[in-house]
Design a protein around this motif. Structure first.
Motif, PDB file in Angstrom:
ATOM      1  N   GLU A 217       0.853  -1.193   0.000  1.00  0.00           N
ATOM      2  CA  GLU A 217       0.000   0.000   0.000  1.00  0.00           C
ATOM      3  C   GLU A 217       0.880   1.230   0.000  1.00  0.00           C
ATOM      4  OE1 GLU A 217      -2.066   1.258   3.464  1.00  0.00           O
ATOM      5  OE2 GLU A 217      -0.567   0.475   4.841  1.00  0.00           O
ATOM      6  N   VAL A 458      -6.584 -10.944  -0.545  1.00  0.00           N
ATOM      7  CA  VAL A 458      -6.943 -10.185   0.646  1.00  0.00           C
ATOM      8  C   VAL A 458      -7.979  -9.152   0.199  1.00  0.00           C
ATOM      9  CG1 VAL A 458      -4.826  -8.816   0.305  1.00  0.00           C
ATOM     10  CG2 VAL A 458      -6.105  -8.546   2.409  1.00  0.00           C
ATOM     11  N   ARG A 463      -9.575   1.856   5.010  1.00  0.00           N
ATOM     12  CA  ARG A 463      -9.112   2.130   6.373  1.00  0.00           C
ATOM     13  C   ARG A 463      -7.594   2.023   6.439  1.00  0.00           C
ATOM     14  NH1 ARG A 463     -13.333   3.543   6.568  1.00  0.00           N
ATOM     15  NH2 ARG A 463     -15.096   3.151   7.948  1.00  0.00           N
ATOM     16  N   GLY A 466      -4.144  -1.043  10.231  1.00  0.00           N
ATOM     17  CA  GLY A 466      -4.084  -2.472  10.522  1.00  0.00           C
ATOM     18  C   GLY A 466      -5.366  -3.027  11.109  1.00  0.00           C
ATOM     19  N   GLU A 524       8.314  -6.725   5.665  1.00  0.00           N
ATOM     20  CA  GLU A 524       7.708  -5.697   4.829  1.00  0.00           C
ATOM     21  C   GLU A 524       8.629  -4.477   4.830  1.00  0.00           C
ATOM     22  OE1 GLU A 524       3.533  -5.338   5.621  1.00  0.00           O
ATOM     23  OE2 GLU A 524       3.344  -3.417   4.602  1.00  0.00           O
TER      24      GLU A 524
HETATM   25  P1  ADP Z   1      -3.263  -1.011   6.560  1.00  0.00           P
HETATM   26  O1  ADP Z   1      -3.636   0.290   5.940  1.00  0.00           O
HETATM   27  O2  ADP Z   1      -4.236  -1.497   7.543  1.00  0.00           O
HETATM   28  O3  ADP Z   1      -1.844  -1.000   7.046  1.00  0.00           O
HETATM   29  P2  ADP Z   1      -2.322  -2.812   4.473  1.00  0.00           P
HETATM   30  O4  ADP Z   1      -2.734  -2.725   3.067  1.00  0.00           O
HETATM   31  O5  ADP Z   1      -0.938  -2.330   4.765  1.00  0.00           O
HETATM   32  O6  ADP Z   1      -3.391  -2.054   5.373  1.00  0.00           O
HETATM   33  O7  ADP Z   1      -2.476  -4.292   4.969  1.00  0.00           O
HETATM   34  C1  ADP Z   1      -2.135  -4.695   6.288  1.00  0.00           C
HETATM   35  C2  ADP Z   1      -1.151  -5.855   6.268  1.00  0.00           C
HETATM   36  O8  ADP Z   1      -1.717  -6.953   5.550  1.00  0.00           O
HETATM   37  C3  ADP Z   1       0.153  -5.562   5.559  1.00  0.00           C
HETATM   38  O9  ADP Z   1       1.080  -4.953   6.427  1.00  0.00           O
HETATM   39  C4  ADP Z   1       0.590  -6.941   5.108  1.00  0.00           C
HETATM   40  O10 ADP Z   1       1.225  -7.636   6.161  1.00  0.00           O
HETATM   41  C5  ADP Z   1      -0.726  -7.635   4.808  1.00  0.00           C
HETATM   42  N1  ADP Z   1      -1.048  -7.498   3.360  1.00  0.00           N
HETATM   43  C6  ADP Z   1      -1.751  -6.506   2.782  1.00  0.00           C
HETATM   44  N2  ADP Z   1      -1.860  -6.688   1.443  1.00  0.00           N
HETATM   45  C7  ADP Z   1      -1.194  -7.833   1.167  1.00  0.00           C
HETATM   46  C8  ADP Z   1      -0.956  -8.583  -0.036  1.00  0.00           C
HETATM   47  N3  ADP Z   1      -1.414  -8.193  -1.223  1.00  0.00           N
HETATM   48  N4  ADP Z   1      -0.231  -9.725   0.081  1.00  0.00           N
HETATM   49  C9  ADP Z   1       0.239 -10.142   1.274  1.00  0.00           C
HETATM   50  N5  ADP Z   1       0.034  -9.500   2.432  1.00  0.00           N
HETATM   51  C10 ADP Z   1      -0.681  -8.348   2.400  1.00  0.00           C
END
Ligand code: ADP
Ligand code: MG
Length: 575
Positions: A217, A458, A463, A466, A524
């Motif tokens: 993201e 996912v 939002r 997390g 990450e």
């Molecule tokens: P937030 O805005 O809540 O941080 P994220 O998009 O960063 O949302 O998603 C939260 C967590 O979910 C990420 O830190 C990662 O660990 C996991 N995640 C999100 N998207 C992916 C994806 N496409 N593949 C694998 N893990 C993901």
């Protein structure tokens, strides 16, 4: 010779065992063998090893891939205890810390606990790291352009046509912005400051031996752990300097630890906005959450601003601001009159820049009046970091929309813009995207596809912070319960296939006697950057500003440090 050891030696080619590589032949020298010869076929990722000990060569066959890198390196129990002690004491003495858990934090803290941390830095492919850093400028510009494209944001995030129709939080923010656009004075501060973090994971699907970089993201508000990640990298540097990590891995060399100067990098962004505002005696406002525990990550920015730029910071919550903030109806100058003894003078001070470390979640706006305070700040001449449109630009829906044909071109190759970018630049950005789609795309198709590919997906709402996403087998029942109307607020995203078999020693925040836990992990990588933009010349002043690695146990879907799912880590570059 241990089979798995050899596996990783071949991949990395840096171990002392390897003395020469000629075409497909590795010449290895290692006791107890007098002479060892290996034939490898790197293209197929398969090797056959002939161990020649005496007169009888013995063939051994295995599979070679980067996944076989052994991490963490092997250390003894007592070495582990030493590392844990050195790491936690370094963390406590260098401010790699949080405030302890408390329902209400005391007015002046008396104790801290160390942040969750890893004992070893985590391996990141050198090429992917370089790529992520180089991409940051492009992403800084891209999100600056999105934030200044009113029509696009109205269409994608607005309350009349976009996500704001079904997502109350997005709608509230958008309404505040629209109200200001529609008032007579309009938006009085054209400049916006972005303090960004682009998050990635290494993608290495099974059967592939070429890792790539995929974006999780792009954060446009409250991107945290910049300064603590600098401390975390320094902690790993210290562990190396003091123990050499006990000679456990040839990868652990100072040259493989990239520098990380997030504190000065991020403070420079805030200072640039302050300077652009043009009133040297003004101060920067940090909008913070009540009872915040991650205060030190924010304080290090304050110290840098004061020490290097002579800029003062005032910290206020939304509730503080309800009493202390005032915008002059004529000049639109934002002034804060602090209620507490935070600063010496109890007089109103002018604010040059509003830096939000709160306001990214609906929990920060428990009443409609809280949205009005946000609107009040936005109505002023102070530069907003982020402005409401820049916060909206960071929506997951925007991330998905960018993957639609022609949308990236609209922002990066539009002749109406100050500068346009090359096809290669666009390709570089695109290469970091996983497939995404909106749940309301093509009638039932968006949902049908999500059901079909649930194991590999996912789902994300609009939002931040997390704990909001829906993963894999939770997806079908979730889709059953999701009202059709709300589909447009959710995107589906393919899961990034992170390298398997990598581990680390993780130490929880203030773990006490629990010590370090060895577990398989997923890392990450976040790259920080800032951008100051919105002026008449259409130019974007921007910079890359350091990095962060968060590492979580392999069985956890989410990766937020503050949410307690992961630890602060750093990088050891591998080839
Ligand atoms: P937030 O805005 O809540 O941080 P994220 O998009 O960063 O949302 O998603 C939260 C967590 O979910 C990420 O830190 C990662 O660990 C996991 N995640 C999100 N998207 C992916 C994806 N496409 N593949 C694998 N893990 C993901
Ligand atoms: Mg995230």
């Amino acid at each position: 010779m241990d089979h798995e050891d050899l596996d990783s030696d071949l991949v990395l080619g840096t171990d002392t065992l390897l003395t020469q590589l000629v075409d497909d032949t590795l010449i290895l020298t290692s006791p107890p063998f007098l002479y060892v010869q290996t034939f490898v076929n790197t293209s197929r990722g398969v090797f056959t090893l002939f161990v020649k000990s005496g007169n009888l060569p013995t063939p051994v066959t295995g599979t070679m891939s980067r996944q076989s890198l052994q991490w963490p390196p092997e250390i003894s129990e007592s070495e582990l205890d030493t590392l844990t002690l050195l790491a936690t004491t370094y963390a406590l003495s260098h401010g790699l810390v949080y405030l302890p858990v408390a329902k209400v934090q005391p007015p002046a803290p008396t104790s801290t606990i160390h942040a969750p941390l890893s004992l070893f830095p985590s391996p990141i492919p050198r090429k992917q790291f370089e790529k992520a850093k180089n991409l940051q400028s492009l992403y800084n510009v891209l999100y600056a352009r999105i934030a200044t494209d009113v029509d696009f944001l109205d269409r994608v995030m607005g309350e009349e046509q976009g996500v704001g129709q079904v997502d109350e939080f997005t709608g509230q923010l958008w309404r505040q912005w629209k109200r200001l656009r529609d008032r007579e004075a309009g938006i009085v501060q054209p400049l916006h400051l972005g303090m960004f973090r682009s998050d990635y994971m290494v993608h290495l699907p099974e059967g592939s031996d070429s890792p790539s970089l995929k974006q999780v993201e792009f954060n446009t508000i409250s991107s945290s752990f910049g300064t603590l990640s600098q401390q975390s990298a320094q902690m790993h540097g210290y562990l190396h300097a003091s123990t050499g990590y006990f000679g456990s891995s040839s990868h652990l060399t100072q040259e493989n630890f990239p520098p990380n100067t997030t504190a000065s990098g991020l403070a420079e962004g805030l200072a640039a906005a302050h300077k652009a505002y043009g009133v040297p005696t003004a101060k920067i406002l940090f909008v913070v959450q009540p009872n915040e525990r991650n205060v030190f990550d924010q304080r290090f920015l304050e110290y840098d601003l004061l020490e290097k730029h002579s800029i003062h910071v005032i910290r206020q919550t939304f509730d503080d601001l309800a009493k202390s903030a005032h915008v002059d109806p004529q000049t639109h100058v934002l002034k804060i009159t602090p209620q507490s003894k935070q600063i010496a003078e109890p007089v109103a001070v002018e604010i040059s820049t509003v830096y939000f470390r709160a306001g990214y979640t609906p929990n920060d706006y428990p009443t409609p009046a809280h949205y009005d305070i946000r609107g009040l700040l936005e109505s002023s001449r102070a530069i907003q970091c982020p402005s409401i449109p820049l916060q909206l630009a960071g929506g997951k829906k925007v991330q998905e929309e960018l993957t639609q044909p022609g949308v990236l071109e609209q922002f990066m190759q539009n002749p109406k813009l100050a500068t346009t970018h090359s096809r290669e630049d666009l390709e570089a950005i695109r290469s970091t995207w996983m497939e995404m789609w909106s749940l309301d795309s093509d009638g039932e198709n968006g949902v049908d596809r999500a059901r079909e590919h649930a194991d590999n997906l996912v789902l994300k709402p609009q939002r931040e912070g997390g704990g909001n996403n829906v993963y894999k087998d939770a997806i079908p029942p979730f889709l059953d319960s999701l009202p059709e109307k709300e589909r447009s607020a959710w995107i589906a995203m393919r899961l990034i296939a992170t390298p398997k078999g990598l581990g680390n020693y993780l130490v929880r925040a203030g773990a006490g006697t629990e010590g370090a836990v060895k577990t398989n992990v997923i890392s990450e990588l976040g790259i920080f950057g800032w951008a100051l933009f919105g002026g008449e010349d259409g130019k974007v002043k921007e910079k890359e500003a350091g990095w962060l690695v968060r590492t979580k146990g392999e069985d956890s879907n989410e990766g937020g440090v503050a949410a307690g799912f992961s630890v602060l880590d750093s990088i050891v570059l591998v080839d």
